[in-house]
Every structure is written in structure tokens, then in C-alpha cells.
Design an enzyme around this catalytic site. Structure first.
Site, PDB file in Angstrom:
ATOM      1  N   SER A  70      -3.831   3.657  -1.513  1.00 21.59           N
ATOM      2  CA  SER A  70      -4.054   2.594  -2.492  1.00 21.59           C
ATOM      3  C   SER A  70      -3.467   1.304  -1.941  1.00 21.59           C
ATOM      4  CB  SER A  70      -3.387   2.937  -3.825  1.00 21.59           C
ATOM      5  OG  SER A  70      -4.000   4.065  -4.398  1.00 21.59           O
ATOM      6  N   SER A  98       0.833  -1.205   0.000  1.00 19.00           N
ATOM      7  CA  SER A  98       0.000   0.000   0.000  1.00 19.00           C
ATOM      8  C   SER A  98       0.862   1.247   0.000  1.00 19.00           C
ATOM      9  CB  SER A  98      -0.947  -0.001   1.197  1.00 19.00           C
ATOM     10  OG  SER A  98      -0.208  -0.022   2.386  1.00 19.00           O
ATOM     11  N   ASP A  99       0.217   2.354  -0.314  1.00 16.84           N
ATOM     12  CA  ASP A  99       0.878   3.650  -0.279  1.00 16.84           C
ATOM     13  C   ASP A  99      -0.163   4.704   0.066  1.00 16.84           C
ATOM     14  OD1 ASP A  99       3.562   5.002  -1.001  1.00 16.84           O
ATOM     15  OD2 ASP A  99       2.043   6.277  -1.937  1.00 16.84           O
ATOM     16  N   THR A 100       0.245   5.674   0.868  1.00 17.93           N
ATOM     17  CA  THR A 100      -0.657   6.748   1.300  1.00 17.93           C
ATOM     18  C   THR A 100      -0.035   8.092   0.979  1.00 17.93           C
ATOM     19  OG1 THR A 100      -1.503   5.394   3.139  1.00 17.93           O
ATOM     20  CG2 THR A 100      -1.832   7.781   3.311  1.00 17.93           C
TER      21      THR A 100
END
Length: 194
Positions: A114, A77-79
């Protein structure tokens, strides 16, 4: 069927160093292991904006893991914090953290996370957006938070679950857990379908 039952023969791997993501995934009551992926997180800032940044980086992380076995499902994931048409990632130092929080003060911004699920057979990436409205913060409050909580590992230089969230967040539209770094309600549904 409960997710724990559905995933009982799967090896779930969370590729994250974030203690918050580990805690949130554990809240779904599924067994998982964790790994660290060391990848280049740079991206073309002219091409990628808002949620396209997190979708690109989340998928890039998943595709960096080349040891997938038939029963594995890797979660990456990445924020990012998107404010004033700019991606606010992890701050480099105290002044950078101040600049970010000052930009968020008395405004509404979006937090995009995501998540990519990948197995040997398929890959899916999904995104959650949460709109966060901050109250006006004084310089004294901003520096107190930075010096006490050292938010240098957090996108946008803040953790909603910390002091600044208590005093600064006036409202939010969307998932609270998404702002912490993992939209667990959406992840639960996507794992059920995966």
C-alpha cells in the site's frame, strides 16, 4: 504531460529506509528527497488482515509526518507477504526466516503493498496485490539463501530480485516491482492524478 513536468514545482519526499524503494522511485525519473520515520508499526492482528494491514500502516506513516509544507507530497508505503491467512513481515532471526520461507515453499502467496500520497490538501492510499507461486525449496536451499543474503529487512524473508527469486519463483500474477516493495506503475498513475 510527463510526470516530471507535472511535479516540477513539488517537493517529493519518500519516507522510507528501503534502498529498493529508493531505486524504484528513482526509476520514474522524478526528483525526490528521502527521510526516515520512526513509528510504531504494531497493529491489531484480529482486526487487520491482508491488504488492510498495509493500508493502515502506510497511512499511519504518512500521518506521522507533521512538517508538510504547501508544495510537499510525502510518499509512504508498507508491504506484507500474506500466506496461509498470516502476515509474514520482517523476520526476527535465522529460524524465523526459515519458518517463513518454508511456509512459502510449494505454495502461492500474495504480496500487498500500500502506498499513501499526502499533501497539505489531500491524502490518498492505494494498494497493489501480486500473487507469487514458489517452487518446492529444500532446507539446504533455504538456509543457503538466508546465510548468504540475510533477508532480515524484507517482508516474508525474501527478495524476489535475489538468488531465491531466480531459483524459487515459478510464476507471478501482477507487478514484479510490487513484490520488490513499490508498485511503480500504479504510483506513476496516482501521482499524475494527485
Amino acid at each position: 504531460m510527463l510526470l516530471t513536468e507535472k511535479l516540477k514545482d513539488k517537493n517529493i519526499i519518500l519516507a522510507s529506509q528501503s534502498p529498493r524503494r529508493r531505486e524504484l522511485l528513482a526509476g520514474l525519473e522524478i526528483e525526490f528527497s528521502t527521510i526516515s520515520l520512526d513509528i510504531d508499526e504494531s497493529f491489531d492482528r484480529d482486526f487487520y488482515k491482508a491488504n488492510k494491514i498495509t493500508e493502515y500502516l502506510s497511512a499511519k506513516k504518512a500521518n506521522a509526518y507533521i512538517d508538510l509544507k504547501p508544495n510537499d507530497i510525502i510518499i509512504t508505503s508498507d508491504t506484507t507477504v500474506w500466506a496461509n491467512n498470516e502476515s509474514l513481515e520482517k523476520p526476527e532471526n535465522r529460524e524465523d526466516a526459515y519458518r517463513m520461507i518454508k511456509a512459502l515453499s510449494n505454495t502461492t502467496h500474495s504480496v500487498y503493498t500500500s502506498v499513501t500520497l499526502k499533501s497539505t490538501e489531500k491524502e490518498v492510499t492505494f494498494t497493489a496485490e501480486t500473487k507469487v507461486k514458489f517452487a518446492e525449496l529444500s532446507d539446504e536451499e533455504i538456509y543457503f539463501y538466508i546465510d548468504q543474503y540475510k533477508p532480515f529487512d524484507k517482508a516474508g524473508a525474501y527478495g524476489i530480485q535475489e538468488w531465491i527469486g531466480y531459483i524459487g519463483v515459478e510464476s507471478l500474477e501482477g507487478s514484479y516491482f510490487n513484490v520488490m516493495g513499490l508498485p511503480v506503475h500504479q504510483l506513476y498513475k496516482e501521482l499524475q492524478k494527485f
